[in-house]
Design an enzyme around this catalytic site. Sequence first.
Site, PDB file in Angstrom:
ATOM      1  N   GLY A   1      -7.459 -46.512  50.078  1.00 35.75           N
ATOM      2  CA  GLY A   1      -6.802 -46.968  48.859  1.00 35.75           C
ATOM      3  C   GLY A   1      -5.519 -47.689  49.200  1.00 35.75           C
ATOM      4  N   GLU A   2      -5.173 -48.650  48.370  1.00 33.57           N
ATOM      5  CA  GLU A   2      -3.996 -49.469  48.663  1.00 33.57           C
ATOM      6  C   GLU A   2      -2.737 -48.611  48.716  1.00 33.57           C
ATOM      7  OE1 GLU A   2      -1.791 -53.593  47.230  1.00 33.57           O
ATOM      8  OE2 GLU A   2      -3.768 -53.036  46.446  1.00 33.57           O
ATOM      9  N   GLY A   3      -2.008 -48.716  49.807  1.00 32.60           N
ATOM     10  CA  GLY A   3      -0.790 -47.955  50.028  1.00 32.60           C
ATOM     11  C   GLY A   3      -0.974 -46.804  50.995  1.00 32.60           C
TER      12      GLY A   3
END
Length: 653
Positions: free
Chosen positions: A555-557
Amino acid sequence: MSVEGWKTILVLGGIRSGKSEFAESLVADAPVVRYIATAGEGDPEDTEWATRLAAHRARRPGSWTSEETAGEPRRLADVISSAEPNETLLVDDLGGWVTVLLDPDHQPADDLATVAELAEAIGSCAARVVLVSPEVGLSLVPTTPLGRAFTDALGAVNRAVADACDSVVLVVAGQPVPLKPAAVPPTAAAAPSVAAAPATGTASVGSGSSPDDVEPTPEVQLPDVLTHTPPVAPNQEPGNPWAAPTMALPMVSTGLVIQPGMELPMPDEYAGPQAVDRLATLDVPGAGLGVLDRVVGFAAATQGTSTPQAWGSVRVLLLHGDHAGGASAGAVAGESARRAAQARAGRGALARLAAESGASLQVVDTPAAAPIEDGPALTLDQVESALRYGWRLAEQAADAGVQLLVLAACGAGTEAAAAAVLAATAGAEPPAVLGRVFTDAGAIDDAAWMIRCAAVRDALHRTRHSPRGAKDVLSELGGGDVAVATGVLLGATARRVPVLLDGPVGMAAGMVSRDLAGQARHWCLLADHGGHPAVRLAADVLGLNPLLDLRMDLGEGANALVALPLLRSVLALAAALPVHPSLAGDEALDEPATPETAPVDTAPDEDDDDVEPGPTTEPDRDAEPDFVEPEPAGPGPTSTEPDAQPASGWRAG
């Protein structure tokens, strides 16, 4: 009228005074507004009342959510006390709430206790709250017992709520008159330091400006959402690289102006190369840090010192916003909201990684984007609000002493929106930058991928004659999360706060920010491309080389948080290691000898010629043997002094 510094505000006014319109203007720029209607539907045959309610509903933006509390008056206090810090509540109005409270259907009840609960909920609410109430104290005393009971009860409610609120405004004939201004320090708008303080919604001013140089903005202060306590702000002593002032930016009556060609600061162009050159002199047994020397150079340039420190205070901004239409094909309904709720509760991969890294996690709800194949994702007004919101998020982080921002995102259709932005700004083909779609079971969903490609294709065809300016791209294709992320990048640049990117939303924001301020990309660092084709293309265009190739997709981050301990370790090592003794120069030669390092004299003294070594006498094995330079047998150099320059090799650069 400018209303600043408030968190809870009571708007009073008479009938048709314009109090509701003024209250709605206070929250017009907030991306997440919950409208709480307190009045009942009334008599079905009362068409005039129905018309009033319809007019109220028509004024509300489509992005607002509504909630009814007429069925149970005590629930209003529960709604306010349970509101999230990232929300903005608009309660309209307390007159309707008192009417329902006094209704015989809700009696017997302890009305005074209910009013006290409401005031307590307002005073302790984490969200921003705007309450609207009729001011009936200027009218004649009603002649009926029921009328007197209503005015007495409403007067008591208004007094209790006014005491609990930060600010109170009376609207007379459409003109707001402040009755209880919020307490705002007079120099808050001009303070350049990053000491922890509430954001006021104004742009901070550089050290060369005065408070009179910038007109304060009437914009609404936006909330700060933290699931973990932020670290303490660093010291603000002169010379501290974290205390750099922000830029003076144009302000108008509507607030901060974010426009193309803004002059934002650049990192120190000398500190970065100096820090990298210094790495070649450190006392390490190997060949150095490899490609991670770029981390040291980046940190040195953004901190303005050749010996940068590891980032201590880190904040993760999780942007939650969905994209409707074909962009979200294959996404499970409600999945992004579940992820955001997990993060707020301190659960899930992102929250756990943030906790392991000692980073604070801030969940930011952004406006939902409309289907881009049918029309604009956002209106231009929504884009302006989202940009200013993101800017203020960065300002709040800088004011809290945050030294590094990490951009994260969760939302349905974010990959397709990023692909559309890249196709519009970099001339890419949608299929080349749109990643594969996976089901919950891990299978590849080619049908959903084709639907997303078609949505991006149709959106590009629809906007083929539209301008390609930054705000136009955000409006037509980007959506709320990309717009807020762009504002974060610009605000962080203005406050000299570096940003760690990881994922398509952050990279799409980096592409858009070029047209507004080209300096923003120089404050960004890309930890890992995560296998996203859109991230790879944007990285090439922006000149951001990924530091790692872990090929994770959490997931982004999350990938950035996995890499963060490694980056911190590199910075801590580079700052702590001394210079190699061979390159220390005269300082190392002048150091006094210690008992552990002093050479031992093993030659006999002149007075001990008659003394022979006994059987128990052992030579010092740690002592270095005497060495005599042999005389040259023929022509050649006779100097035995060490060279002034180090021998060739990697340490010599």
